[in-house]
Design an enzyme around this catalytic site. Structure first.
Site, PDB file in Angstrom:
ATOM      1  N   VAL A  59      -6.977   1.680   5.691  1.00  0.00           N
ATOM      2  CA  VAL A  59      -5.833   0.837   6.030  1.00  0.00           C
ATOM      3  C   VAL A  59      -5.363   1.084   7.461  1.00  0.00           C
ATOM      4  O   VAL A  59      -5.226   0.156   8.263  1.00  0.00           O
ATOM      5  CB  VAL A  59      -4.681   1.085   5.028  1.00  0.00           C
TER       6      VAL A  59
ATOM      7  N   ASP B  62      -4.027  11.210  12.842  1.00  0.00           N
ATOM      8  CA  ASP B  62      -4.663  11.593  11.583  1.00  0.00           C
ATOM      9  C   ASP B  62      -4.838  13.107  11.610  1.00  0.00           C
ATOM     10  O   ASP B  62      -5.083  13.688  12.670  1.00  0.00           O
ATOM     11  CB  ASP B  62      -6.033  10.912  11.448  1.00  0.00           C
TER      12      ASP B  62
ATOM     13  N   THR C 145      -2.008   7.518  -1.377  1.00  0.00           N
ATOM     14  CA  THR C 145      -1.008   7.671  -2.452  1.00  0.00           C
ATOM     15  C   THR C 145      -1.780   7.780  -3.769  1.00  0.00           C
ATOM     16  O   THR C 145      -1.849   6.812  -4.531  1.00  0.00           O
ATOM     17  CB  THR C 145      -0.030   6.469  -2.481  1.00  0.00           C
TER      18      THR C 145
ATOM     19  N   CYS D 296      -7.386   1.717  -5.160  1.00  0.00           N
ATOM     20  CA  CYS D 296      -6.306   0.802  -5.564  1.00  0.00           C
ATOM     21  C   CYS D 296      -6.258   0.516  -7.067  1.00  0.00           C
ATOM     22  O   CYS D 296      -5.300   0.896  -7.734  1.00  0.00           O
ATOM     23  CB  CYS D 296      -6.450  -0.505  -4.786  1.00  0.00           C
TER      24      CYS D 296
ATOM     25  N   ARG E 101     -14.501   6.770  -3.933  1.00  0.00           N
ATOM     26  CA  ARG E 101     -13.279   7.245  -4.597  1.00  0.00           C
ATOM     27  C   ARG E 101     -13.146   6.601  -5.978  1.00  0.00           C
ATOM     28  O   ARG E 101     -13.267   5.393  -6.114  1.00  0.00           O
ATOM     29  CB  ARG E 101     -12.049   6.921  -3.734  1.00  0.00           C
TER      30      ARG E 101
HETATM   31  N1  LIG Z   1      -8.462   1.188   0.757  1.00  0.00           N
HETATM   32  C1  LIG Z   1      -7.930   0.042   0.416  1.00  0.00           C
HETATM   33  O1  LIG Z   1      -8.651  -0.913   0.170  1.00  0.00           O
HETATM   34  C2  LIG Z   1      -6.435  -0.163   0.366  1.00  0.00           C
HETATM   35  C3  LIG Z   1      -5.953  -1.471   0.294  1.00  0.00           C
HETATM   36  C4  LIG Z   1      -4.578  -1.677   0.245  1.00  0.00           C
HETATM   37  C5  LIG Z   1      -3.717  -0.602   0.247  1.00  0.00           C
HETATM   38  N2  LIG Z   1      -4.211   0.682   0.289  1.00  0.00           N
HETATM   39  C6  LIG Z   1      -3.254   1.772   0.317  1.00  0.00           C
HETATM   40  O2  LIG Z   1      -3.155   2.278   1.642  1.00  0.00           O
HETATM   41  C7  LIG Z   1      -2.924   3.687   1.637  1.00  0.00           C
HETATM   42  C8  LIG Z   1      -3.999   4.392   2.435  1.00  0.00           C
HETATM   43  O3  LIG Z   1      -5.249   4.169   1.816  1.00  0.00           O
HETATM   44  P1  LIG Z   1      -6.607   4.302   2.594  1.00  0.00           P
HETATM   45  O4  LIG Z   1      -7.627   3.631   1.737  1.00  0.00           O
HETATM   46  O5  LIG Z   1      -6.450   3.858   3.996  1.00  0.00           O
HETATM   47  O6  LIG Z   1      -6.815   5.882   2.557  1.00  0.00           O
HETATM   48  P2  LIG Z   1      -7.930   6.732   3.370  1.00  0.00           P
HETATM   49  O7  LIG Z   1      -8.178   7.935   2.575  1.00  0.00           O
HETATM   50  O8  LIG Z   1      -9.068   5.841   3.755  1.00  0.00           O
HETATM   51  O9  LIG Z   1      -7.191   7.114   4.716  1.00  0.00           O
HETATM   52  C9  LIG Z   1      -6.083   7.931   4.766  1.00  0.00           C
HETATM   53  C10 LIG Z   1      -6.148   8.717   6.059  1.00  0.00           C
HETATM   54  O10 LIG Z   1      -4.920   9.420   6.159  1.00  0.00           O
HETATM   55  C11 LIG Z   1      -5.192  10.718   6.669  1.00  0.00           C
HETATM   56  N3  LIG Z   1      -4.069  11.556   6.307  1.00  0.00           N
HETATM   57  C12 LIG Z   1      -3.749  12.096   5.124  1.00  0.00           C
HETATM   58  N4  LIG Z   1      -2.582  12.747   5.201  1.00  0.00           N
HETATM   59  C13 LIG Z   1      -2.144  12.610   6.466  1.00  0.00           C
HETATM   60  C14 LIG Z   1      -1.003  13.047   7.158  1.00  0.00           C
HETATM   61  N5  LIG Z   1      -0.060  13.729   6.553  1.00  0.00           N
HETATM   62  N6  LIG Z   1      -0.902  12.746   8.468  1.00  0.00           N
HETATM   63  C15 LIG Z   1      -1.861  12.029   9.090  1.00  0.00           C
HETATM   64  N7  LIG Z   1      -2.958  11.581   8.490  1.00  0.00           N
HETATM   65  C16 LIG Z   1      -3.092  11.850   7.190  1.00  0.00           C
HETATM   66  C17 LIG Z   1      -6.520  11.100   6.059  1.00  0.00           C
HETATM   67  O11 LIG Z   1      -7.165  12.096   6.835  1.00  0.00           O
HETATM   68  C18 LIG Z   1      -7.259   9.757   6.085  1.00  0.00           C
HETATM   69  O12 LIG Z   1      -8.019   9.597   7.264  1.00  0.00           O
HETATM   70  C19 LIG Z   1      -2.858   4.076   0.177  1.00  0.00           C
HETATM   71  O13 LIG Z   1      -1.537   4.047  -0.247  1.00  0.00           O
HETATM   72  C20 LIG Z   1      -3.628   2.969  -0.519  1.00  0.00           C
HETATM   73  O14 LIG Z   1      -3.242   2.785  -1.853  1.00  0.00           O
HETATM   74  C21 LIG Z   1      -5.556   0.913   0.377  1.00  0.00           C
END
Ligand SMILES: NC(=O)c1ccc[n+]([C@@H]2O[C@H](COP(=O)([O-])OP(=O)(O)OC[C@H]3O[C@@H](n4cnc5c(N)ncnc54)[C@H](O)[C@@H]3O)[C@@H](O)[C@H]2O)c1
Length: 401
Positions: free
Chosen positions: A11, A29, A83, A257, A325
């Site tokens: 995201v 990050d 999350t 998700c 995941r």
């Molecule tokens: N992947 C999807 O398709 C998708 C779609 C819609 C919404 N979301 C939501 O978006 C959010 C993020 O999901 P994602 O898929 O991008 O996750 P992800 O695991 O791909 O990315 C999260 C990133 O955050 C970093 N991170 C973790 N804790 C941190 C912190 N305290 N400070 C800085 N960086 C930190 C991690 O190193 C990682 O690179 C979640 O809530 C998810 O539910 C995801």
């Protein structure tokens, strides 16, 4: 605008790539490897081309960092951290908590904080805002808004530009500034009356998918018991021009998700004393699909898998992404091993997973296709083992759901 995006995963990096066309973006990050790669102009996310990162870096519009103090001076901070669920399948907000700490410790001017991480209604109002205020050593009055992310990694027809985006601020000023920010790269913005509506809409969208996938997975089992093809039956039902939407059966649901978000909704429902029975039952049905599949494979193979070699084909949770995941392939493999099978897996997109490497296609007694990437040649998969079980519905002439 100077924008800080906390979390550079699926995201956060997608937002950073779009926002950096017209804004100066700092991608924060805490994963050093990810940050180093990004600063070399290499994207680790499907759907975000390395060239867009390189271009943004060359324009001086993008830089990744692990240093929290680099977000100082931002006018907008977007939270895009995981999350997940904890061991008891309850919301785990620890990553959001850490992001709030980074904001509280480093932001010294009033900013607009936008949460894009998926969470339950009330997260921005009753969790993020009070936490940042409590952790800050100053008494700055920030603006707060929610704009839940709808990105579907790997998808090219719907992206940040053309996917309608919901948003709502905690104040009219927060809503106005949120709209200004997203309108620099998103064509269709829809304001709703409160952050809680936006947060709940996101959860309901994914719950709708989760429940319908469970329904069709249950229907696949009923169809098999009836001796009819679930796929032909679904196609027949899909000829109805209204009131029906086709979902396909599968080994279960995966990704960050669909297996996770509905439990955030169930959590708030529980707190309010309202039943969330569909969500709980759908979780059960989807999580039991791997067991059902293995039971079918056992039945077709003389009632035992003991000592037999099985190759699971495709371990990503969906085609053409490397994301493993919550992949149902993990439960399929676990169940196969419980049944005494010698299990390997083949996935040209994933490559390495859980300390194991993808093995060459073929050479086993049994193949179970969980995810069919475009990179996999269908004919090679069909002849990869004497017995092939397809969970995708995309292979013909073999056993399947
Ligand atoms: N992947 C999807 O398709 C998708 C779609 C819609 C919404 N979301 C939501 O978006 C959010 C993020 O999901 P994602 O898929 O991008 O996750 P992800 O695991 O791909 O990315 C999260 C990133 O955050 C970093 N991170 C973790 N804790 C941190 C912190 N305290 N400070 C800085 N960086 C930190 C991690 O190193 C990682 O690179 C979640 O809530 C998810 O539910 C995801």
């Amino acid at each position: 605008m100077k924008v800080a995006v906390i979390g550079q995963g699926y995201v956060g990096l997608t937002i950073a790539a779009f926002a950096s066309k017209t804004n100066r973006v700092i991608g924060f990050d805490n994963n050093q490897h990810v940050v180093d790669q990004l600063n070399q102009g290499t994207s680790h996310i499907e759907g975000v081309e390395s060239i867009s990162i390189k271009t943004a870096i060359a324009l001086g519009n993008y830089r990744a960092t692990t240093n929290g103090s680099d977000i100082a001076g931002a006018e907008i901070v977007v939270i895009a951290v995981p999350t997940p669920l904890d061991g008891a399948r309850k919301p785990d907000l620890s990553f959001i908590e850490a992001a709030c700490k980074t904001i509280a410790e480093n932001i010294t001017e009033p900013v607009l904080v936008i949460n894009e991480s998926t969470s339950f209604p009330g997260t921005i109002r009753t969790f993020i805002k009070p936490l940042i205020e409590r952790l800050s050593s100053n008494s700055l009055e920030h603006l707060y808004a929610i704009s839940p992310e709808r990105v579907d990694p790997g998808r090219i027809d719907w992206d940040q530009k053309n996917t309608p985006r919901l948003y709502a601020g905690l104040s009219p000023e927060a809503s106005k500034r949120t709209r200004e920010f997203y309108s620099s790269f998103c064509d269709n913005l829809i304001e709703v009356s409160s952050p809680e509506v936006a947060e709940a809409a996101k959860l309901f969208e994914n719950t709708f998918r989760q429940v319908n996938i469970a329904l069709v997975n249950e229907f696949a089992q009923i169809s098999h018991a009836l001796g009819i093809s679930v796929y032909e039956t679904l196609e027949a039902a899909d000829t109805k021009p209204y009131g029906f939407m086709k979902f396909n059966p599968s080994a279960g649901v995966g990704g960050h998700c669909i297996p996770v978000d509905p439990s955030y909704l169930a959590h708030v429902a529980e707190g309010l004393g309202v039943p969330a029975t569909f969500i709980e039952r759908a979780n059960q049905v989807n999580l039991e699909m791997p067991k059902y599949i293995v039971t079918r494979v056992v039945a077709d193979n003389g009632g035992t898998l003991s000592g037999k070699s099985v190759q699971v084909i495709g371990v990503a949770y969906k085609p053409n992404v490397a994301d493993t995941r919550e992949t149902p392939a993990e439960l399929v493999i676990e169940e196969l091993r419980l049944q005494g099978a010698k299990v390997t897996w083949h996935d040209p997109v994933v490559g390495n997973w859980r300390g194991e490497s993808s093995t060459p296609l073929g050479g086993s007694d049994i193949a179970i296709v969980v995810t069919l990437h475009d990179a996999l040649d269908k004919n090679s998969v069909l002849v990869s083992a004497p017995y092939v079980f397809d969970t995708t519905g995309r292979l013909h002439g073999v056993k399947g759901l």
